[in-house]
Design an enzyme around this catalytic site. Structure first.
Site, PDB file in Angstrom:
ATOM      1  N   ALA A 181       4.854   3.913  -7.495  1.00 32.50           N
ATOM      2  CA  ALA A 181       4.522   2.642  -8.154  1.00 32.50           C
ATOM      3  C   ALA A 181       5.655   2.163  -9.062  1.00 32.50           C
ATOM      4  O   ALA A 181       5.820   0.961  -9.269  1.00 32.50           O
ATOM      5  CB  ALA A 181       3.229   2.775  -8.949  1.00 32.50           C
ATOM      6  N   THR A 237       0.858  -1.171   0.000  1.00 33.98           N
ATOM      7  CA  THR A 237       0.000   0.000   0.000  1.00 33.98           C
ATOM      8  C   THR A 237       0.889   1.212   0.000  1.00 33.98           C
ATOM      9  O   THR A 237       1.935   1.229   0.634  1.00 33.98           O
ATOM     10  CB  THR A 237      -0.896   0.105   1.237  1.00 33.98           C
ATOM     11  OG1 THR A 237      -1.890  -0.888   1.161  1.00 33.98           O
ATOM     12  CG2 THR A 237      -1.585   1.446   1.321  1.00 33.98           C
ATOM     13  N   LYS A 267      -8.487   1.499  -0.732  1.00 36.79           N
ATOM     14  CA  LYS A 267      -7.915   1.843   0.572  1.00 36.79           C
ATOM     15  C   LYS A 267      -8.114   3.314   0.911  1.00 36.79           C
ATOM     16  O   LYS A 267      -7.647   3.771   1.945  1.00 36.79           O
ATOM     17  CB  LYS A 267      -6.427   1.511   0.577  1.00 36.79           C
ATOM     18  CG  LYS A 267      -6.148   0.056   0.225  1.00 36.79           C
ATOM     19  CD  LYS A 267      -4.683  -0.153   0.002  1.00 36.79           C
ATOM     20  CE  LYS A 267      -4.429  -1.337  -0.878  1.00 36.79           C
ATOM     21  NZ  LYS A 267      -3.048  -1.427  -1.303  1.00 36.79           N
ATOM     22  N   THR A 314       3.480  -1.555  -4.613  1.00 37.38           N
ATOM     23  CA  THR A 314       2.597  -0.446  -4.982  1.00 37.38           C
ATOM     24  C   THR A 314       2.278  -0.552  -6.462  1.00 37.38           C
ATOM     25  O   THR A 314       3.168  -0.790  -7.271  1.00 37.38           O
ATOM     26  CB  THR A 314       3.294   0.910  -4.710  1.00 37.38           C
ATOM     27  OG1 THR A 314       3.666   0.977  -3.331  1.00 37.38           O
ATOM     28  CG2 THR A 314       2.386   2.085  -5.034  1.00 37.38           C
TER      29      THR A 314
END
Length: 187
Positions: free
Chosen positions: A168, A13, A45, A174
């Site tokens: 990311a 996350t 999330k 991620t």
């Protein structure tokens, strides 16, 4: 590499919040990893909670634990309406002292029109420096990127999206499947 990495534990996350130009934004990715396997790529999330969805939240850590904390925070917001700081401090107290809650493994970023906070299981309720804060496995990457972009002409949402894109591209936990929530900040 994550220190004390356990393959049976769910990781992953990145959550970032940016407050700039009359807006507050929380953005998060959708990846959930178990060991070296992505088990879900589109987890949500980041969400709105509270009366009329006036509080933005993003969580990192164990999903069930995070939902427990979100539920508790909503109850605190009902108890202390329009007092995000007070609700978060009361949640942090409970989280630190309650035998059951003390074992929860999650962190949260929360924001309303006036305040942005990070709430942790250590009893911390922290305000960000410069209106920017990030948590999670890719949090440091997103934080560095957002801080670097904060002096640019980009608006809060564009900074959050670019910071998440950078995280990311670096953090294997991620992905670029983003959920972004924003609202007008107090003047």
């Amino acid at each position: 590499m994550i220190e004390n990495h356990r393959p049976e534990t769910i990781y992953g996350t990145t959550i970032v919040t940016v407050r700039k130009g009359g807006k507050v934004v929380i953005a998060g990715d959708g990846q959930v990893s178990l060991g070296n396997t992505v088990i879900k790529g589109n987890a949500r999330k980041v969400r709105r909670i509270g009366k009329d969805g006036q509080v933005l939240t993003g969580f990192a850590g164990a999903t069930a634990d995070a939902f427990t904390l979100l539920d508790r925070l909503e109850k605190k917001l009902e108890q202390y309406p329009d007092q995000l700081m007070r609700a978060c401090v009361e949640l942090a107290k409970d989280w630190r002292t309650d035998k059951y809650l003390r074992n929860l493994e999650a962190m949260m970023l929360v924001a309303d029109r006036d305040t942005t906070l990070c709430v942790t299981g250590n009893g911390d309720v922290l305000e960000p420096e410069g209106g920017i804060m990030a948590i999670g496995s890719g949090g440091n990457y997103a934080l560095a990127a957002a801080r670097a972009l904060s002096d640019s002409k980009l608006e809060a949402e564009a900074i959050a999206r670019k910071a998440m894109e950078i995280a990311a591209s670096i953090c294997i936990y991620t992905n670029d499947n983003l959920v972004v929530e924003s609202m007008d900040a107090a003047s």
